[in-house]
Every structure is written in C-alpha cells, then in structure tokens.
Design a protein around this motif. Structure first.
Motif, short mmCIF file in Angstrom:
data_model
loop_
_atom_site.label_atom_id
_atom_site.label_comp_id
_atom_site.label_asym_id
_atom_site.label_seq_id
_atom_site.Cartn_x
_atom_site.Cartn_y
_atom_site.Cartn_z
N MET A 299 -37.91 15.65 43.24
CA MET A 299 -38.12 17.07 43.55
C MET A 299 -39.52 17.55 43.20
O MET A 299 -40.05 18.46 43.82
N HIS A 300 -40.14 16.91 42.18
CA HIS A 300 -41.46 17.34 41.71
C HIS A 300 -42.35 16.11 41.49
O HIS A 300 -42.54 15.66 40.35
N PRO A 301 -42.89 15.55 42.57
CA PRO A 301 -43.70 14.33 42.46
C PRO A 301 -44.90 14.52 41.54
O PRO A 301 -45.51 15.59 41.50
N VAL A 302 -45.21 13.48 40.77
CA VAL A 302 -46.35 13.46 39.86
C VAL A 302 -47.22 12.26 40.23
O VAL A 302 -46.72 11.16 40.41
N HIS A 303 -48.52 12.49 40.34
CA HIS A 303 -49.43 11.42 40.72
C HIS A 303 -50.21 10.96 39.49
O HIS A 303 -50.90 11.74 38.84
N LEU A 304 -50.09 9.69 39.16
CA LEU A 304 -50.72 9.13 37.96
C LEU A 304 -52.04 8.45 38.30
O LEU A 304 -52.22 7.90 39.40
N SER A 305 -52.95 8.46 37.32
CA SER A 305 -54.19 7.69 37.47
C SER A 305 -53.90 6.24 37.10
O SER A 305 -52.85 5.93 36.52
N TRP A 306 -54.85 5.36 37.42
CA TRP A 306 -54.65 3.95 37.09
C TRP A 306 -54.65 3.74 35.58
O TRP A 306 -53.95 2.87 35.06
N LEU A 307 -55.43 4.55 34.85
CA LEU A 307 -55.45 4.44 33.40
C LEU A 307 -54.10 4.85 32.81
O LEU A 307 -53.57 4.18 31.91
N GLN A 308 -53.53 5.93 33.31
CA GLN A 308 -52.20 6.37 32.85
C GLN A 308 -51.15 5.32 33.18
O GLN A 308 -50.27 5.03 32.36
N THR A 309 -51.27 4.74 34.36
CA THR A 309 -50.31 3.70 34.77
C THR A 309 -50.38 2.50 33.84
O THR A 309 -49.35 1.98 33.39
N ALA A 310 -51.60 2.07 33.52
CA ALA A 310 -51.78 0.90 32.65
C ALA A 310 -51.21 1.18 31.25
O ALA A 310 -50.56 0.32 30.65
N LEU A 311 -51.43 2.40 30.74
CA LEU A 311 -50.92 2.76 29.42
C LEU A 311 -49.40 2.75 29.40
O LEU A 311 -48.78 2.23 28.46
N ILE A 312 -48.78 3.29 30.43
CA ILE A 312 -47.32 3.33 30.51
C ILE A 312 -46.74 1.92 30.61
O ILE A 312 -45.72 1.61 29.97
N VAL A 313 -47.38 1.07 31.37
CA VAL A 313 -46.92 -0.32 31.49
C VAL A 313 -47.01 -1.02 30.14
O VAL A 313 -46.11 -1.79 29.76
#
Length: 437
Positions: A299-313
């Motif tokens: 319902m509320h899409p969020v777009h992540l940066s590659w840095l945020q993606t790497a941190l979450i992984v």
C-alpha cells in the motif's frame, strides 16, 4: 485410597502463568482486537502513526474503524470458504505426500509419539504452485486474496477459536488422556487458554504439530507472495524493499519447514498443552501479523538506496547466522554428542542426566538463538522506512515474546534441574544478549 496412575501423571496445576485467569481472559479478548486494529487501521490512505501512539487512540478512533464497508469485509462467506479449502489442502498434502516418520521426545508416561515429516515438500509445492499461477496467468490472478484479506483473517480467527474449544472439550473424554502439567488447574478460562491436553490427536494426525508448522506459516508465505503481486500490479515493478522482505521471510519459513523435526524439542511441543494460545497464535497471529511489512509495502511502497539495501542484507545475515548456527549446534548435540561437529563442546551433566552446553554458541548466552531471531526482525522491518510506526509493531511484539518465553523457560529449567541450573547460570551468565542481558 491410593491415587491412580492417571492422577499421578496428571497432577493438578497449582501455579499460574500469564497472570492466571485474569491474564488469560485479557489475552483471549484483547489480542484479536489488536489484530483487527493493525489491519483495519492501515489502508492505502494511511496507517497508525507515531502521533496516534503518543496520544493514545480514543474510543471514537476505534469506532471509526468499524465502518459498513469494514463490516462486510469482516464477515465474508466467500473468504471463509476459501480459507476452509486452504485448510483441507494442507490436510490432504500432509496425508498424501510421502515423508519419514520420526520419534518425538520421551513423554513423562514413557511413550514416544511418531510424527510425519513432509512439511518442506508441502511448502515447496505450495510456493511453486503460486509462482506458476502468477507466471502463466499474471499477477492479477491472485489479487483476490489481498482483496479478501480481512475476511480471510476473520475466518482464521473463527477456526482458531473453534479448534481450541474442540480440543478443550475433547480433553475430558473417557479413557487415558495425558494432560499438560501447566494446563490442569480446573479453571475453565485459564486451561482453555494455555491448553489442557498435551498432544491432541486424531489417529496418527497430531493437531498441535500440524498447526505449529503448517497453517500459519503457509498462510504467511501465501499472503506475502500475494502482497508482492499487488505491488507489481499497481506499480508495474517490485521495489527492492518488498523483494528483500519476501526473500528474508520466505527463507525463514522454508528453513523452518526444512528443519521440521527441530520443533519436536521446543517448549511448544514438549511442555505446553494445545489450547487457545497455540491455536490462535499459530493460526491467526502468525499468519496475519508476521507479514505486516509486505502488506504495508503493497500500500505504501518505499524505495531504498543501495547502501540501505546492503546494510539490511548484512543485518539479516548476522541474525540468521546466529539463529541457525545456534539451533543446529543444539540439535546436533542432543541427537549425537559424539558428532564430529559438536564433540568439542564442553558441558555439565545434571543429576537428571541432561547435558547442558557451556561452550560454543550456548556458552555465550543461555538463549543465544533468540538474539539471532530478534536481529532478523529488524531486517524485516527496516525496508519499510521510517515514515510510519505501523510495520515496526513486529519488533516490539517479538522482543516481548522472546523475553517472556525466556523467563518461562528459565523457570521450568530451575524447577527441573535445581542446583545444577544455578551452577549452569554461574558459568553461562547472560540470558540472551552477551554482556548486556
């Protein structure tokens, strides 16, 4: 007159957990309300905000949720029939799919029950079937599930309560019935909530084991895939955040099904009776709360940066490594202490004959696997960004659940092992987080 063998095996429960009958009453009535608040309160127009939490929701806020449109979503006959068909599918899959029969732990009456292990095959077929439908018929072919989300949730609640009532009444049947030590207080509300019979069965079909690893977990996966399909249908693409949550939670579910036999040594199976707590918890709460993040992102899409993606992984990888490594270490040691992978571990032997590990993962904290579990919960929520508190409910709930579960387990071990547990705690000082708690 000497007490019978059945009476000796099923002593009266003299101590309450969860604040006794009052706590049981609150759980039975309040938790379903929280379930509906979470989902009726979160729509494409908005979700519960931090300001609402700070100011505490007013009665008028709760009343506003139950509109006429929401009422018809709550009681959807079509959704109810779909949910019943889903349950039948799970039962038929359990019955027809091949699987090995494994023994559970020794019960206090000396028996060992057999359990059919084929959950992994069933889950793979379920996921494969859904993906095939989406691939050949398009993402809109499964959107009816998201459209009937509230109705399906109501169906799950009705099923969980009905099942809990049935197993409670069945626990009074004539003949020998092994009860849970904590569920034989004589108080109807408390025993109904915490579970009276230890292993309710229909022939070889173990109800508790089936509910523990099938109903809610499979629904969680199906709903997540559906929410991803909805986002794709709306945006024409999947956000990285949605992909990560689907991947992380899907992996967790598949991992649980693959290691299905490990559940046989958990407190849920060995100690707790099957009552409302496990019925509602595994059917409704797990199935419809654990996927909060994917519903929010749909319902509320969020777009992540590659840095945020790497941190979450990285956070997910750390959490999963702790969780799975610790659990595998414990299970290997329990099944074969001489296994080359665990024979180096140090341990103390209790008067009861049990071996308590004091090195490796379990030398760092007495419930180190809980730490890994909680770290993963952050990786599941962070892809939702910080615009709303709604998807972070899971982190708070899970922390409370794990700490309470740890306290329950500590108390049971203290009673079981006595001075040996005190000695063990002196060696392994930390409960969950080394150096902190």
């Amino acid at each position: 007159m000497k007490p019978s063998k059945v009476t000796l095996l099923n002593p009266r429960t003299n101590e309450y957990e969860f604040l006794g009958p009052i706590g049981a009453s609150l759980m039975i009535t309040v938790l379903p309300g929280i379930l509906y608040l979470l989902h009726l309160g979160c729509t494409p127009k908005g979700c519960p905000s931090l300001e609402l939490v700070k100011n505490l929701p007013t009665p008028s806020y709760f009343i506003s949720l139950f509109t006429l449109d929401n009422f018809f979503q709550l009681f959807d006959l079509h959704a109810f029939l779909i949910y019943i068909a889903y349950l039948l599918y799970l039962v038929v899959s359990w019955y027809l799919l091949p699987g090995r029969w494994i023994q559970g732990t020794t019960l206090r009456d000396g028996n060992k029950l057999l359990y059919k292990e084929n959950g992994f095959k069933s889950l793979v077929i379920t996921i494969g079937g859904m993906l095939a439908i989406i691939l050949f018929k398009g993402s809109d072919s499964v959107l009816f599930i998201s459209e009937k989300f509230i109705g399906l949730m109501t169906a799950s609640v009705l099923v969980s309560y009905t099942l809990a009532i049935c197993v409670y009444l069945a626990s009074f049947r004539k003949g020998y019935v092994l009860l849970a030590l904590g569920g034989n207080s004589g108080n109807v509300i408390y025993d109904f909530m915490i579970g009276r019979e230890l292993n309710p069965r229909i022939g070889w079909f173990d109800i508790k084991y089936f509910v523990e690893l099938r109903v809610g977990i499979f629904a969680w996966v199906i709903l997540n895939i559906t929410m991803a399909a909805k986002q794709y249908d709306d945006l024409g693409d999947l956000t990285i955040g949605m992909f990560l949550v689907i991947l992380f939670q899907g992996w967790y579910a598949v991992d649980s099904a693959y290691n299905e036999s490990a559940v046989l040594t958990t407190m849920d199976i060995t100690t707790d009776g099957f009552g409302w707590m496990l019925s509602f918890g595994n059917i409704s709460w797990l199935g419809f709360v654990y996927g909060l993040q994917t519903r929010y992102l749909a319902m509320h899409p969020v777009h992540l940066s590659w840095l945020q993606t790497a941190l979450i992984v990285c956070i997910q990888s750390v959490g999963y490594t702790i969780f799975r490594s610790a659990n595998n270490e414990k299970n290997l040691f329990r099944n074969d202490p001489g296994d080359v992978r665990v024979k180096h571990l140090k341990y103390i032997t209790t008067d009861a004959g049990s071996r308590l590990i004091i090195s490796g993962w379990w030398g760092r904290a007495r419930h180190i696997n809980y730490l890994g579990d909680w770290i993963m919960s952050w990786a599941w929520c962070l892809p939702c960004g910080f615009d709303n508190i709604f998807p972070y409910f899971y982190i708070l709930y899970f922390a409370i659940l794990l700490i309470h579960r740890e306290l329950r387990d500590e108390e049971k071990c203290r009673r079981k092992y006595g001075k040996d547990w005190t000695r063990y705690c002196e060696i392994v000082r930390w409960r969950i987080i080394p150096g902190i708690y």
